[in-house]
Design a protein around this motif. Structure first.
Motif, PDB file in Angstrom:
ATOM      1  N   VAL A  82       0.849  -1.200   0.000  1.00 30.35           N
ATOM      2  CA  VAL A  82       0.000   0.000   0.000  1.00 30.35           C
ATOM      3  C   VAL A  82       0.880   1.244   0.000  1.00 30.35           C
ATOM      4  O   VAL A  82       1.893   1.315   0.699  1.00 30.35           O
ATOM      5  CB  VAL A  82      -0.937   0.005   1.221  1.00 30.35           C
ATOM      6  N   THR A  83       0.488   2.221  -0.795  1.00 30.85           N
ATOM      7  CA  THR A  83       1.184   3.503  -0.843  1.00 30.85           C
ATOM      8  C   THR A  83       0.216   4.603  -0.423  1.00 30.85           C
ATOM      9  O   THR A  83      -0.856   4.740  -1.013  1.00 30.85           O
ATOM     10  CB  THR A  83       1.706   3.809  -2.250  1.00 30.85           C
ATOM     11  N   ILE A  84       0.598   5.358   0.590  1.00 29.26           N
ATOM     12  CA  ILE A  84      -0.195   6.505   1.035  1.00 29.26           C
ATOM     13  C   ILE A  84       0.611   7.751   0.708  1.00 29.26           C
ATOM     14  O   ILE A  84       1.607   8.065   1.360  1.00 29.26           O
ATOM     15  CB  ILE A  84      -0.503   6.423   2.538  1.00 29.26           C
ATOM     16  N   LEU A  85       0.212   8.460  -0.344  1.00 31.19           N
ATOM     17  CA  LEU A  85       0.939   9.656  -0.773  1.00 31.19           C
ATOM     18  C   LEU A  85       0.536  10.846   0.086  1.00 31.19           C
ATOM     19  O   LEU A  85      -0.646  11.110   0.279  1.00 31.19           O
ATOM     20  CB  LEU A  85       0.651   9.959  -2.245  1.00 31.19           C
ATOM     21  N   MET A  86       1.557  11.565   0.567  1.00 32.63           N
ATOM     22  CA  MET A  86       1.289  12.684   1.452  1.00 32.63           C
ATOM     23  C   MET A  86       1.801  13.999   0.868  1.00 32.63           C
ATOM     24  O   MET A  86       1.835  14.165  -0.337  1.00 32.63           O
ATOM     25  CB  MET A  86       1.887  12.390   2.828  1.00 32.63           C
ATOM     26  N   GLY A  87       2.231  14.928   1.743  1.00 29.90           N
ATOM     27  CA  GLY A  87       2.389  16.316   1.353  1.00 29.90           C
ATOM     28  C   GLY A  87       3.629  16.743   0.615  1.00 29.90           C
ATOM     29  O   GLY A  87       3.702  17.861   0.130  1.00 29.90           O
ATOM     30  N   GLY A  88       4.638  15.890   0.480  1.00 28.37           N
ATOM     31  CA  GLY A  88       5.880  16.361  -0.106  1.00 28.37           C
ATOM     32  C   GLY A  88       5.875  16.546  -1.605  1.00 28.37           C
ATOM     33  O   GLY A  88       6.837  17.021  -2.186  1.00 28.37           O
TER      34      GLY A  88
END
Length: 218
Positions: A82-88
């Protein structure tokens, strides 16, 4: 150890996180054996606040950014890959001539997407990708390999790229009852008493238990 040593091993997320921008509830786990990185350095991506990024720079103090958080409820299941893409990765401006994040202007280009929220009892299948700022509702299931670009309603199964609703796990009345009971917020001894119903029984059976054991004691 933050990495799993075997596919049958899981890690409770609240026990392995160090990033102050990640919050996780009780019994939520990451089954990451088949992934190359740990939960904070593989599953969660582009989120400032891990040990290494804190040593390198501080975008809150240096650039005044309001950083998004990752908020995980209780009893959430997160599969390997699973990949949870965040703010960067919010510095690519599609409305400008170039989408390149030039260092000279990067301090002014960041735009928060909002917190990513994975609510209690949700299940993220293997290799699913969650885009920034998404809310996954209570009891929702994200099929393996899906790319979630929109919020997922409670107790809904979604799949595909982009992920679309496949079906509701329960009817509307049952979903309303589940959301009112919020069994995943009960004290553990009470949950253990209700496990035969939670794991096999009907929603109406659990609602009867809730009325007798929870509402009647208030």
């Amino acid at each position: 150890m933050t990495k799993c040593n075997h596919w049958s091993e899981t890690k409770y997320i609240k026990d392995i996180i160090t990033n102050p921008l990640i919050e996780a509830g009780d019994y939520s786990y990451y089954s990451g054996y088949y992934s190359s990185g740990s939960f904070e350095d593989g599953c969660v991506r582009y989120l400032w606040g891990d040990e290494v990024s804190r040593q390198l720079f501080n975008p809150i103090e240096q650039m005044g950014w309001h950083l998004d958080k990752l908020l995980i409820g209780n009893y959430v299941c997160i599969a390997s890959g699973v990949t949870i893409l965040m703010g960067g990765n919010h510095n690519h401006q599609m409305d400008s001539i170039s989408v390149y994040p030039f260092l000279e202007t990067i301090a002014d280009t960041y735009e928060p997407r909002g917190d990513t929220i994975i609510k209690s009892d949700a299940w993220l299948g293997m290799n699913a990708m969650i885009m920034p700022g998404i809310t996954i509702g209570e009891g929702a299931i994200v099929a393996a390999g899906s790319v979630v670009t929109r919020d997922v309603e409670p107790y809904t199964v979604v799949g595909g790229n982009p992920a679309k609703p496949i079906k509701k796990r329960f009817n509307e009345k049952e979903i309303e009852q589940l959301l009112s009971m919020r069994w995943y917020d009960w004290e553990r001894p009470l949950i253990e008493r209700a496990l035969p119903i939670i794991t096999q029984g009907s929603v109406s059976d659990l609602y009867d238990f809730y009325q007798q054991e929870v509402l009647a004691t208030k």
